[in-house]
Design a protein around this motif. Structure first.
Motif, PDB file in Angstrom:
ATOM      1  N   VAL A  96      32.603  31.133  64.725  1.00  0.00           N
ATOM      2  CA  VAL A  96      32.483  29.878  63.476  1.00  0.00           C
ATOM      3  C   VAL A  96      31.074  29.781  63.200  1.00  0.00           C
ATOM      4  O   VAL A  96      30.113  29.571  64.083  1.00  0.00           O
ATOM      5  CB  VAL A  96      32.978  28.672  63.665  1.00  0.00           C
ATOM      6  CG1 VAL A  96      32.805  27.863  62.663  1.00  0.00           C
ATOM      7  CG2 VAL A  96      34.456  28.760  64.103  1.00  0.00           C
ATOM      8  N   VAL A  97      30.371  30.181  61.943  1.00  0.00           N
ATOM      9  CA  VAL A  97      29.081  30.137  61.556  1.00  0.00           C
ATOM     10  C   VAL A  97      29.027  29.133  60.567  1.00  0.00           C
ATOM     11  O   VAL A  97      29.603  29.238  59.347  1.00  0.00           O
ATOM     12  CB  VAL A  97      28.550  31.593  61.275  1.00  0.00           C
ATOM     13  CG1 VAL A  97      27.090  31.457  60.599  1.00  0.00           C
ATOM     14  CG2 VAL A  97      28.622  32.566  62.428  1.00  0.00           C
ATOM     15  N   ALA A 124      24.601  37.575  63.792  1.00  0.00           N
ATOM     16  CA  ALA A 124      24.867  37.543  65.175  1.00  0.00           C
ATOM     17  C   ALA A 124      26.319  37.048  65.342  1.00  0.00           C
ATOM     18  O   ALA A 124      27.088  37.805  66.069  1.00  0.00           O
ATOM     19  CB  ALA A 124      24.047  36.428  65.989  1.00  0.00           C
ATOM     20  N   GLY A 125      27.082  36.398  64.466  1.00  0.00           N
ATOM     21  CA  GLY A 125      28.415  36.299  64.616  1.00  0.00           C
ATOM     22  C   GLY A 125      29.255  37.393  64.379  1.00  0.00           C
ATOM     23  O   GLY A 125      30.408  37.643  65.052  1.00  0.00           O
ATOM     24  N   VAL A 126      29.058  38.422  63.428  1.00  0.00           N
ATOM     25  CA  VAL A 126      29.416  39.757  63.206  1.00  0.00           C
ATOM     26  C   VAL A 126      29.515  40.489  64.357  1.00  0.00           C
ATOM     27  O   VAL A 126      30.699  41.055  64.658  1.00  0.00           O
ATOM     28  CB  VAL A 126      29.045  40.368  61.724  1.00  0.00           C
ATOM     29  CG1 VAL A 126      29.478  41.552  61.759  1.00  0.00           C
ATOM     30  CG2 VAL A 126      29.203  39.589  60.638  1.00  0.00           C
ATOM     31  N   LYS A 181      16.168  37.658  54.237  1.00  0.00           N
ATOM     32  CA  LYS A 181      16.914  37.424  55.553  1.00  0.00           C
ATOM     33  C   LYS A 181      16.728  36.173  56.145  1.00  0.00           C
ATOM     34  O   LYS A 181      15.809  36.304  56.775  1.00  0.00           O
ATOM     35  CB  LYS A 181      16.834  38.600  56.258  1.00  0.00           C
ATOM     36  CG  LYS A 181      17.283  40.002  55.915  1.00  0.00           C
ATOM     37  CD  LYS A 181      17.184  41.122  57.013  1.00  0.00           C
ATOM     38  CE  LYS A 181      17.909  42.340  56.199  1.00  0.00           C
ATOM     39  NZ  LYS A 181      17.757  43.450  57.336  1.00  0.00           N
ATOM     40  N   THR A 182      17.368  35.039  55.585  1.00  0.00           N
ATOM     41  CA  THR A 182      16.941  33.698  56.448  1.00  0.00           C
ATOM     42  C   THR A 182      17.823  33.413  57.491  1.00  0.00           C
ATOM     43  O   THR A 182      18.426  34.248  58.308  1.00  0.00           O
ATOM     44  CB  THR A 182      17.802  32.869  55.117  1.00  0.00           C
ATOM     45  OG1 THR A 182      19.213  32.828  55.227  1.00  0.00           O
ATOM     46  CG2 THR A 182      17.225  32.981  54.050  1.00  0.00           C
ATOM     47  N   GLU A 183      17.264  32.270  58.242  1.00  0.00           N
ATOM     48  CA  GLU A 183      18.282  31.828  59.292  1.00  0.00           C
ATOM     49  C   GLU A 183      19.481  31.843  59.395  1.00  0.00           C
ATOM     50  O   GLU A 183      20.468  32.254  60.463  1.00  0.00           O
ATOM     51  CB  GLU A 183      17.492  30.550  59.966  1.00  0.00           C
ATOM     52  CG  GLU A 183      15.947  30.603  60.157  1.00  0.00           C
ATOM     53  CD  GLU A 183      15.600  29.405  60.568  1.00  0.00           C
ATOM     54  OE1 GLU A 183      16.133  28.379  60.597  1.00  0.00           O
ATOM     55  OE2 GLU A 183      14.165  29.050  60.772  1.00  0.00           O
ATOM     56  N   ASN A 184      20.184  31.427  58.218  1.00  0.00           N
ATOM     57  CA  ASN A 184      21.477  31.669  58.020  1.00  0.00           C
ATOM     58  C   ASN A 184      21.942  33.089  58.046  1.00  0.00           C
ATOM     59  O   ASN A 184      22.969  33.214  58.847  1.00  0.00           O
ATOM     60  CB  ASN A 184      21.736  31.045  56.681  1.00  0.00           C
ATOM     61  CG  ASN A 184      21.831  29.416  56.429  1.00  0.00           C
ATOM     62  OD1 ASN A 184      22.178  28.837  57.601  1.00  0.00           O
ATOM     63  ND2 ASN A 184      21.712  28.865  55.435  1.00  0.00           N
ATOM     64  N   ARG A 193      32.548  42.722  69.112  1.00  0.00           N
ATOM     65  CA  ARG A 193      32.480  43.030  70.574  1.00  0.00           C
ATOM     66  C   ARG A 193      33.661  42.342  71.252  1.00  0.00           C
ATOM     67  O   ARG A 193      33.651  42.331  72.598  1.00  0.00           O
ATOM     68  CB  ARG A 193      31.199  42.783  71.071  1.00  0.00           C
ATOM     69  CG  ARG A 193      29.974  43.467  70.742  1.00  0.00           C
ATOM     70  CD  ARG A 193      28.822  43.142  71.774  1.00  0.00           C
ATOM     71  NE  ARG A 193      28.259  41.938  71.479  1.00  0.00           N
ATOM     72  CZ  ARG A 193      27.366  41.683  70.834  1.00  0.00           C
ATOM     73  NH1 ARG A 193      26.741  42.337  70.067  1.00  0.00           N
ATOM     74  NH2 ARG A 193      27.138  40.235  70.964  1.00  0.00           N
ATOM     75  N   ARG A 194      34.453  41.786  70.476  1.00  0.00           N
ATOM     76  CA  ARG A 194      35.657  40.811  71.089  1.00  0.00           C
ATOM     77  C   ARG A 194      36.549  41.512  72.219  1.00  0.00           C
ATOM     78  O   ARG A 194      36.459  42.980  72.044  1.00  0.00           O
ATOM     79  CB  ARG A 194      36.489  40.353  69.922  1.00  0.00           C
ATOM     80  CG  ARG A 194      37.094  41.469  69.133  1.00  0.00           C
ATOM     81  CD  ARG A 194      37.680  40.732  67.959  1.00  0.00           C
ATOM     82  NE  ARG A 194      38.885  41.779  67.234  1.00  0.00           N
ATOM     83  CZ  ARG A 194      38.342  42.745  66.388  1.00  0.00           C
ATOM     84  NH1 ARG A 194      36.840  42.475  66.168  1.00  0.00           N
ATOM     85  NH2 ARG A 194      39.178  43.213  65.783  1.00  0.00           N
TER      86      ARG A 194
END
Length: 244
Positions: A158-159, A16-18, A7-10, A23-24
């Motif tokens: 956007v990630v 977090a993006g998901v 589980k990298t920083e990417n 929660r949109r």
């Protein structure tokens, strides 16, 4: 090599993006774009997430048309892929509404031909089924999608995937390599790989091969591999060796 998912920083940015998309506020803004240079682990990370959440994973092709896409989506959903494009769309839509499974499109650049006809079809599913859609592409894809306002306005997150950090590589060495590596050797893995996770895996495989062949035991350190080629620069077509 050990079997593990690092589980990298990417990965953390993607996760977090998901969550942000889920929660949109606007139901139709359910699309997420993941982009970056080759080898940074985009497909690997998203495919692992797809397995965890039961998402539909498709890889776009250069000759993909809307009908071709619908047939492939039917295959991924394990439903009948015969009939007209309209019949396939309605069949897929019913299943997606029922299952609420995310859709992942890898190599998303190939959905942009013919005025983004395939991506428009994907947008229809995102709008009407209200499922999360993850598009994976190269670093130029964001500019390409921006030309299609009807689609770009629906991208909630956007990630961008970047090079591995030193902490990422240290973690990968610890979780994946059969041998213990010193901090200096982990740093050399980072240098040789150029921060590309794909190359990190190749370098670690070569470290294990050299260590096994020469009967080395951990912790493995830089002097034991001085001058040994553990990576290959595909641009210059030259070997990359451990510095003395």
């Amino acid at each position: 090599m050990k079997k593990a998912f690092v589980k990298t920083e990417n990965y953390a940015r993607f996760a977090a993006g998901v969550k942000a998309v889920e929660r949109r506020g606007a139901a139709e803004a359910g699309m997420m774009l993941v982009h970056g240079q080759p080898g940074y682990g985009k497909s690997h990370v998203v495919y692992r997430w797809a397995e965890e959440v039961g998402a539909v994973y498709l890889r776009a092709n250069i000759d993909m048309t809307p009908k071709y896409f619908l047939v492939e989506l039917c295959k991924a959903l394990n439903i009948d892929g015969r009939g007209t494009a309209q019949q396939l769309f309605e069949r897929c839509l019913r299943v997606l509404v029922e299952r609420q499974c995310p859709i992942i499109i890898d190599e998303a650049e190939f959905t942009l031909s013919a005025n983004a006809a395939v991506l428009e079809k994907i947008r229809d599913f995102s709008d009407r089924a209200e499922v999360t859609v993850v598009l994976i592409g190269m670093e130029q894809i964001q500019r390409s999608i921006a030309r299609h306002k009807q689609i770009s306005s629906r991208i909630a997150q956007v990630v961008e995937f970047g090079p591995c950090s030193a902490a990422d590589v240290t973690l990968a060495c610890k979780q994946l390599c059969e041998y213990e590596l010193t901090p200096a050797m982990s740093a050399e893995v980072l240098r040789l790989s150029g921060g590309r996770m794909r190359e990190v895996l190749n370098v670690l495989a070569n470290v294990e091969r050299v260590a096994s062949t020469n009967g080395l035991s951990g912790p493995l350190d830089v002097p034991q591999f001085a001058g040994v080629a553990l990576a290959h620069d595909w641009q210059s077509r030259t070997a990359k060796s451990v510095r003395a």
